[in-house]
Design an enzyme around this catalytic site. Sequence first.
Site, PDB file in Angstrom:
ATOM      1  N   SER A   1       0.844  -1.189   0.000  1.00  0.00           N
ATOM      2  CA  SER A   1       0.000   0.000   0.000  1.00  0.00           C
ATOM      3  C   SER A   1       0.882   1.243   0.000  1.00  0.00           C
ATOM      4  O   SER A   1       2.084   1.176   0.262  1.00  0.00           O
ATOM      5  CB  SER A   1      -0.919  -0.017   1.222  1.00  0.00           C
ATOM      6  OG  SER A   1      -1.828   1.068   1.201  1.00  0.00           O
ATOM      7  N   CYS A   2       0.275   2.389  -0.306  1.00  0.00           N
ATOM      8  CA  CYS A   2       0.996   3.674  -0.269  1.00  0.00           C
ATOM      9  C   CYS A   2      -0.057   4.775  -0.236  1.00  0.00           C
ATOM     10  O   CYS A   2      -1.106   4.612   0.368  1.00  0.00           O
ATOM     11  CB  CYS A   2       1.945   3.809  -1.468  1.00  0.00           C
ATOM     12  SG  CYS A   2       1.114   3.784  -3.068  1.00  0.00           S
ATOM     13  N   GLY A   3       0.190   5.895  -0.893  1.00  0.00           N
ATOM     14  CA  GLY A   3      -0.786   6.965  -0.923  1.00  0.00           C
ATOM     15  C   GLY A   3      -1.891   6.740  -1.933  1.00  0.00           C
ATOM     16  O   GLY A   3      -3.068   6.988  -1.664  1.00  0.00           O
TER      17      GLY A   3
ATOM     18  N   GLY B   1      -1.418   3.955  -4.643  1.00  0.00           N
ATOM     19  CA  GLY B   1      -1.152   2.760  -5.440  1.00  0.00           C
ATOM     20  C   GLY B   1       0.056   2.847  -6.341  1.00  0.00           C
ATOM     21  O   GLY B   1       0.339   1.901  -7.090  1.00  0.00           O
TER      22      GLY B   1
ATOM     23  N   TRP C   1      -4.042   4.448   0.449  1.00  0.00           N
ATOM     24  CA  TRP C   1      -4.506   5.327   1.517  1.00  0.00           C
ATOM     25  C   TRP C   1      -5.547   6.332   1.033  1.00  0.00           C
ATOM     26  O   TRP C   1      -6.453   6.722   1.799  1.00  0.00           O
ATOM     27  CB  TRP C   1      -3.325   6.052   2.159  1.00  0.00           C
ATOM     28  CG  TRP C   1      -3.729   6.717   3.446  1.00  0.00           C
ATOM     29  CD1 TRP C   1      -3.872   8.051   3.683  1.00  0.00           C
ATOM     30  CD2 TRP C   1      -4.080   6.062   4.673  1.00  0.00           C
ATOM     31  NE1 TRP C   1      -4.297   8.276   4.971  1.00  0.00           N
ATOM     32  CE2 TRP C   1      -4.428   7.061   5.610  1.00  0.00           C
ATOM     33  CE3 TRP C   1      -4.137   4.721   5.060  1.00  0.00           C
ATOM     34  CZ2 TRP C   1      -4.819   6.761   6.904  1.00  0.00           C
ATOM     35  CZ3 TRP C   1      -4.527   4.428   6.360  1.00  0.00           C
ATOM     36  CH2 TRP C   1      -4.865   5.446   7.262  1.00  0.00           C
TER      37      TRP C   1
END
Length: 282
Positions: A236-238, A240, A267
Amino acid sequence: MHPLISASDLAQAMQHDNVLVLDASMALPGQAFDPQQRFANGHIAGAVRFDIDQFSDPDSPLPHTIPGQARFAALATERGMANDRRIVFYDQDGMACAARAWWLTTLFGHDRVQVLEGGLPAWKSAGLPLETGPDLTAPARFVSRPRYGRLRGTGDVLDIVEGRVSGLILDARSRNRFEGRDPEPRAGIQSGHMPGARSLPYPELLDDKGRFLPADTLRDIFARLGVESSTSVTCSCGSGMTACMIALALANVGMDAQKVAVYDGSWAEWASTPDSPIVVGA
């Protein structure tokens, strides 16, 4: 096929193999440049543009969400990404966007996809030639064979968070955003993290030249976070994008692709979904 290729090996492959090189650069949050203009100013000879925003769902309210398979196949065909070609993505800076393009293309079933390690700076450092001007691409048919097991949605992640499904969530954002000490770059999105997620800012996977750390070092990093050969990992990240750097690093050390997935909305989707549990702090 190994997911990474060096500049020298790419230059050699371009002489002997059916290789298509694509520039997947885009401006990440905090950056401001025109990737198309930078491409025209200098790119690997014969490369074509891969616009990640174009290869996204135009109807999604979230940034660069995966497109439907028909849209991806049509755009990939237009770009010449035939299934029997060797596909190599690169960034004008680093590898984060190329990693997203690599993951997206493998998601839709292409088996011969790589990322130029170190991006265009590595190509330049090797003294290899560039050309200027627009890309000149010829269509070549791409057939989509989606592997949706490599994709996670909010419901899948909630199942992990609430313990209904086993798995480990690795978050590629900065540690300050993960812990809720820095704001998110997108307005209206609270910072913090999913319960049980573990922080792995993607720059910590790289050396000072923007290339991945040695494989043994990466394995140690993942092991300290609880990744074993049997672990199901959700990246996961901000939004994708940089999550795909974790997926690429895992592929680099030989992790089974069936054990690694990317939370596409990441996120941006989690924090904007009502009642999603959010943890602030380490």
